[in-house]
Design an enzyme around this catalytic site. Structure first.
Site, PDB file in Angstrom:
ATOM      1  N   GLU A  68       0.764  -1.172  -0.148  1.00  0.00           N
ATOM      2  CA  GLU A  68      -0.043  -0.096   0.163  1.00  0.00           C
ATOM      3  C   GLU A  68       0.740   1.001   0.138  1.00  0.00           C
ATOM      4  OE1 GLU A  68      -3.288  -0.034  -0.498  1.00  0.00           O
ATOM      5  OE2 GLU A  68      -3.380  -1.938  -0.199  1.00  0.00           O
ATOM      6  N   CYS A  71      -7.494  -2.626   8.115  1.00  0.00           N
ATOM      7  CA  CYS A  71      -6.116  -2.626   7.497  1.00  0.00           C
ATOM      8  C   CYS A  71      -5.415  -1.130   7.230  1.00  0.00           C
ATOM      9  CB  CYS A  71      -6.116  -3.154   5.853  1.00  0.00           C
ATOM     10  SG  CYS A  71      -6.511  -4.917   6.238  1.00  0.00           S
ATOM     11  N   HIS A 122      -1.164  -5.793   1.363  1.00  0.00           N
ATOM     12  CA  HIS A 122      -2.345  -6.473   1.210  1.00  0.00           C
ATOM     13  C   HIS A 122      -1.879  -8.125   0.133  1.00  0.00           C
ATOM     14  CE1 HIS A 122      -5.466  -3.609   2.445  1.00  0.00           C
ATOM     15  NE2 HIS A 122      -5.834  -4.718   2.844  1.00  0.00           N
TER      16      HIS A 122
END
Length: 202
Positions: free
Chosen positions: A80, A142, A166
């Protein structure tokens, strides 16, 4: 020996198992490029997970913090890029479903990952694993954990690398859940190990 804190999550929503748990448990105690991996599991609880993470960061004082999360439906490993100051989504494991709430009412709007995410993508694709940078960690746990980890680093540990990755579902989860793309557990572990190798080289 330096320390790398690697976290995963317990099962949540309609997923009765979470492959991040198995990955973290398998990598716990390994040493990569002079870093010992300390693997820990976080609760899927908006009111507790952030506190658990901060306790771990205070206790372990890691040089690197990487959290893993399941993105059921994604087909690639996706580090991310950014976490935003927002929590909104389905109910957590305690039944709490925040709506349009800030993670930190006094915090900044977003934090960028300080992991070498571009180099991770390059290493993964060179090894034959589909991967790309993700520009949204969503607004569920998350994103919350990525934001909390990066805020901690900014405020208390400026030299600590921190970020989030992820992963797709495992075959085991896909068979049980149905209609989600999946990877083998061995490929998931190998791909995360590559990410950790890259992170510990910097």
């Amino acid at each position: 020996m330096k320390t790398l804190l690697l976290t995963g999550f317990e099962p949540f929503l309609s997923f009765s198992l979470n492959p991040t748990m198995k990955i973290v448990e398998e990598l716990q105690g390994e040493e990569i490029n002079g870093h010992k991996i300390c693997g820990r599991i976080l609760p899927v609880d908006f009111n507790r997970s952030e506190d658990v993470l901060i306790e771990l960061l205070n206790e372990l004082k890691p040089d690197i913090h990487i959290s893993l999360g399941l993105a059921g439906g994604r087909t690639k490993i996706t580090p991310e890029r950014i976490a935003i100051n927002s929590k909104d989504g389905d109910a957590d494991n305690e039944g709490h479903a925040p709506q349009d709430e800030p993670i930190d009412p006094n915090g900044q709007e977003a934090f960028f990952s300080t992991l070498p995410i571009r180099q991770m993508i390059q290493a993964l694709t060179a090894a034959g694993y589909p991967a790309e940078i993700s520009n949204t960690a969503g607004t569920y746990l998350c994103n919350n954990i990525m934001y909390a980890g990066r805020r901690y680093a900014e405020q208390q540990a400026p030299t600590m690398q921190s970020g989030f990755i992820h992963i797709p579902a495992s075959h085991e989860l896909a068979i049980e859940h149905g209609r989600v793309p999946s990877w083998s557990h061995d490929d998931l572990v190998s791909s995360i190990r590559i990410c950790l190798q890259v992170a510990t080289e910097n």
